[in-house]
Design an enzyme around this catalytic site. Structure first.
Site, PDB file in Angstrom:
ATOM      1  N   HIS A 100       1.010  -1.280   0.033  1.00 40.18           N
ATOM      2  CA  HIS A 100      -0.091   0.047   0.053  1.00 40.18           C
ATOM      3  C   HIS A 100       0.879   1.221   0.100  1.00 40.18           C
ATOM      4  O   HIS A 100       0.239   2.369  -0.122  1.00 40.18           O
ATOM      5  CB  HIS A 100      -1.071  -0.022   1.129  1.00 40.18           C
ATOM      6  CG  HIS A 100      -2.216   0.539   0.823  1.00 40.18           C
ATOM      7  ND1 HIS A 100      -3.579   0.460   1.787  1.00 40.18           N
ATOM      8  CD2 HIS A 100      -2.510   1.589  -0.032  1.00 40.18           C
ATOM      9  CE1 HIS A 100      -4.557   0.990   0.994  1.00 40.18           C
ATOM     10  NE2 HIS A 100      -4.050   1.624  -0.033  1.00 40.18           N
ATOM     11  N   ASP A 123      -9.644  -0.285   4.041  1.00 39.13           N
ATOM     12  CA  ASP A 123      -8.687  -0.796   4.754  1.00 39.13           C
ATOM     13  C   ASP A 123      -8.850  -1.324   5.882  1.00 39.13           C
ATOM     14  O   ASP A 123      -9.617  -0.889   6.610  1.00 39.13           O
ATOM     15  CB  ASP A 123      -7.554  -0.049   4.540  1.00 39.13           C
ATOM     16  CG  ASP A 123      -6.181  -0.369   4.742  1.00 39.13           C
ATOM     17  OD1 ASP A 123      -5.854  -1.582   5.564  1.00 39.13           O
ATOM     18  OD2 ASP A 123      -5.194   0.098   3.960  1.00 39.13           O
ATOM     19  N   HIS A 125      -6.678  -1.147   7.897  1.00 36.65           N
ATOM     20  CA  HIS A 125      -5.841  -0.041   8.910  1.00 36.65           C
ATOM     21  C   HIS A 125      -5.822   1.247   8.628  1.00 36.65           C
ATOM     22  O   HIS A 125      -6.331   1.436   7.286  1.00 36.65           O
ATOM     23  CB  HIS A 125      -4.253  -0.657   8.659  1.00 36.65           C
ATOM     24  CG  HIS A 125      -4.199  -1.963   8.718  1.00 36.65           C
ATOM     25  ND1 HIS A 125      -4.168  -2.944   7.830  1.00 36.65           N
ATOM     26  CD2 HIS A 125      -3.728  -2.610   9.949  1.00 36.65           C
ATOM     27  CE1 HIS A 125      -3.835  -4.282   8.218  1.00 36.65           C
ATOM     28  NE2 HIS A 125      -3.654  -4.074   9.354  1.00 36.65           N
ATOM     29  N   ASP A 127      -3.383   3.453   8.168  1.00 42.55           N
ATOM     30  CA  ASP A 127      -2.094   3.661   7.185  1.00 42.55           C
ATOM     31  C   ASP A 127      -1.935   5.310   7.458  1.00 42.55           C
ATOM     32  O   ASP A 127      -1.426   6.065   6.420  1.00 42.55           O
ATOM     33  CB  ASP A 127      -2.530   3.563   5.836  1.00 42.55           C
ATOM     34  CG  ASP A 127      -2.465   2.116   5.533  1.00 42.55           C
ATOM     35  OD1 ASP A 127      -1.865   1.305   6.298  1.00 42.55           O
ATOM     36  OD2 ASP A 127      -3.055   1.791   4.404  1.00 42.55           O
ATOM     37  N   HIS A 140       4.464   0.914   4.050  1.00 48.73           N
ATOM     38  CA  HIS A 140       2.988   0.833   3.510  1.00 48.73           C
ATOM     39  C   HIS A 140       2.071   1.222   4.647  1.00 48.73           C
ATOM     40  O   HIS A 140       0.647   1.228   4.702  1.00 48.73           O
ATOM     41  CB  HIS A 140       2.854  -0.864   3.113  1.00 48.73           C
ATOM     42  CG  HIS A 140       2.757  -1.588   4.290  1.00 48.73           C
ATOM     43  ND1 HIS A 140       1.971  -2.887   4.119  1.00 48.73           N
ATOM     44  CD2 HIS A 140       2.898  -1.813   5.553  1.00 48.73           C
ATOM     45  CE1 HIS A 140       2.091  -3.375   5.419  1.00 48.73           C
ATOM     46  NE2 HIS A 140       2.694  -2.757   6.171  1.00 48.73           N
ATOM     47  N   ASP A 228      -7.351  -1.628  -0.269  1.00 52.08           N
ATOM     48  CA  ASP A 228      -6.607  -2.898   0.286  1.00 52.08           C
ATOM     49  C   ASP A 228      -7.279  -4.004   0.454  1.00 52.08           C
ATOM     50  O   ASP A 228      -8.296  -3.820   1.207  1.00 52.08           O
ATOM     51  CB  ASP A 228      -5.820  -2.307   1.680  1.00 52.08           C
ATOM     52  CG  ASP A 228      -4.882  -3.228   2.236  1.00 52.08           C
ATOM     53  OD1 ASP A 228      -4.909  -4.482   2.080  1.00 52.08           O
ATOM     54  OD2 ASP A 228      -3.935  -2.847   2.747  1.00 52.08           O
ATOM     55  N   ASP A 230      -6.918  -6.390   2.522  1.00 53.13           N
ATOM     56  CA  ASP A 230      -7.191  -6.779   3.831  1.00 53.13           C
ATOM     57  C   ASP A 230      -8.414  -6.060   4.538  1.00 53.13           C
ATOM     58  O   ASP A 230      -8.708  -6.407   5.568  1.00 53.13           O
ATOM     59  CB  ASP A 230      -5.982  -6.658   4.696  1.00 53.13           C
ATOM     60  CG  ASP A 230      -5.299  -5.204   5.063  1.00 53.13           C
ATOM     61  OD1 ASP A 230      -6.236  -4.463   5.010  1.00 53.13           O
ATOM     62  OD2 ASP A 230      -4.239  -5.008   5.175  1.00 53.13           O
ATOM     63  N   GLU A 273      -2.044  -5.065  -1.976  1.00 50.99           N
ATOM     64  CA  GLU A 273      -1.497  -5.953  -1.057  1.00 50.99           C
ATOM     65  C   GLU A 273      -1.955  -7.432  -1.533  1.00 50.99           C
ATOM     66  O   GLU A 273      -2.314  -8.258  -0.431  1.00 50.99           O
ATOM     67  CB  GLU A 273      -2.112  -5.865   0.565  1.00 50.99           C
ATOM     68  CG  GLU A 273      -1.888  -4.257   0.824  1.00 50.99           C
ATOM     69  CD  GLU A 273      -0.198  -4.418   1.458  1.00 50.99           C
ATOM     70  OE1 GLU A 273       0.324  -5.644   1.507  1.00 50.99           O
ATOM     71  OE2 GLU A 273       0.470  -3.453   1.755  1.00 50.99           O
TER      72      GLU A 273
END
Length: 301
Positions: A100, A123, A125, A127, A140, A228, A230, A273
Site C-alpha cells: 500500500h 482498509d 488499517h 495507514d 506501507h 486494500d 485486507d 496487497e
C-alpha cells in the site's frame, strides 16, 4: 459509468512492508483476468505494464526508522509521473499493487490535475503512521499521512506542487486495527472513519450513502478509491500480508463498490496487497478482479 478508457499500471513493490511476495500481486491480478473482465464490460483497456522496481542492495538504510526508503521513493516517483500522464490523456488510472505504500505515488500523480481530490480508503488499517509513531518502520503503514503532508521529506516531496489531500476529503472504511499514534492523528485532524463497528451497526448501504453524500458536500473534483484487500475478512482474502479478523464480507464489499459505480463519482482506483505466496489458489486476486467488475459497471441483470 459508461465506456471508459482505462490504463492499467502494475507496481510490483514489496519494500514498503516486511513480508515478501506482494510484488507478484500485479501478475496475479492480471492472471485472474482483470483485462478480459473489464473489456467484457465494454471498456477500452490498455495495459501499460509495470513500473520498474529496483532490487534492494545490501547497504544500510538512509533512515533506520523507514525501511527501504530509497527504493520506495524511487518507485513512487515513477508511478506518480505515469499516473499524471494517464490522467492528462483523459484516461482512467487503475493501479495494481504491490504493497500500500504505492498509494503515495498514485495520489501524488492524481493531485497534479485534481485540486480538491476526494479519497475513499478501504482498509483494515488507517495507514497514517509516520517514522515517529510507526511500531515497525514499514512505509506501507504511512501513505495517508504522507499524502496529507506529514512524514519524511523524501516522501512528501513526490507532490511537486505540494497539493496534499485535505483531511476533510478523506474517508476510511472498514478500519479495525489502528495504532495509538494514528488514533491521535485521526482525532486531531477530524478525519471521517467508518470502522467495522459502524458497518455492523448501520449496515454498508448507510455507510456508503453517507460517504458519497459527504464527498458531494465537499465539492470534490475527483474521487480516488484505494482498496486494500485486507479490508475484507481473511475468510475471503487470505492472500494478504497483514490480515485482521472481523472484516467486511464479500457481499458488503461488492455492495459498496456497486454503490460507488451507481454514484458515478470514481475517477481512479487502485487495488493493493495481493500476496500470491500467502494465497489459496489465487483466491485473493480473483476477489480483487470481481470487485473491479462491480466498481466498473458489472451487474447481474
Amino acid at each position: 459509468m459508461g465506456e471508459l478508457k482505462i490504463s492499467i499500471v502494475g507496481v510490483p513493490l514489496d519494500y514498503g512492508q516486511s513480508r515478501r511476495g506482494v510484488d507478484m500481486g500485479p501478475s496475479a491480478i492480471r492472471y485472474a483476468g482483470a483485462v478480459e473482465r473489464l473489456q467484457a464490460l465494454g471498456h477500452h483497456v490498455r495495459d501499460e505494464g509495470d513500473i520498474h522496481v529496483s532490487a534492494v542492495e545490501n547497504k544500510p538504510n538512509l533512515e533506520e526508522r523507514l525501511k527501504n526508503l530509497e527504493e520506495v521513493v524511487k518507485a513512487n516517483k515513477a508511478l506518480a509521473k505515469k499516473v499524471d500522464e494517464i490522467v492528462k490523456e483523459g484516461r482512467f488510472p487503475l493501479v495494481l499493487g504491490g504493497d500500500h505504500s504505492i498509494a503515495i505515488g498514485t495520489l501524488a500523480g492524481l493531485t497534479e490535475t485534481y485540486q480538491n481530490l476526494g479519497v475513499i480508503w478501504f482498509d483494515a488499517h488507517a495507514d497514517m503512521n509516520t517514522a515517529e509513531t510507526s511500531p515497525s518502520g514499514n512505509i506501507h503503514g504511512m501513505p495517508l499521512a504522507v499524502s496529507m503532508g506529514y512524514g519524511h521529506e523524501h516522501l512528501t516531496a513526490l507532490f511537486q506542487q505540494r497539493n496534499f489531500i485535505k483531511p476533510e476529503n478523506l474517508i476510511i472504511i472498514g478500519a479495525r486495527s489502528i495504532d495509538p499514534g494514528e488514533r491521535h492523528f485521526i482525532q486531531k485532524l477530524g478525519i471521517k472513519v467508518f470502522t467495522m463497528h459502524e458497518i455492523d451497526k448501520y449496515g454498508m448501504a448507510v455507510v456508503m450513502e453517507q460517504t458519497i453524500a459527504h464527498l458531494k458536500e465537499r465539492d470534490v473534483d475527483g474521487v480516488h478509491l484505494s482498496l486494500d484487500l485486507d479490508g475484507l475478512d481473511p475468510l475471503y482474502t487470505p492472500g494478504v500480508g497483514t490480515p485482521v479478523d472481523g472484516g467486511m464480507t464479500y457481499r458488503e464489499s461488492h455492495l459498496a463498490l456497486e454503490m460507488l459505480q451507481q454514484s458515478q463519482c470514481i475517477t481512479s482506483a487502485e487495488f493493493v496487497e495481493v500476496n500470491p505466496i500467502l494465497d489459496e489458489k489465487n483466491k485473493t486476486a480473483d476477489v480483487a478482479v470481481t470487485l473491479m467488475g462491480s466498481l466498473l459497471g458489472e451487474t447481474l441483470i
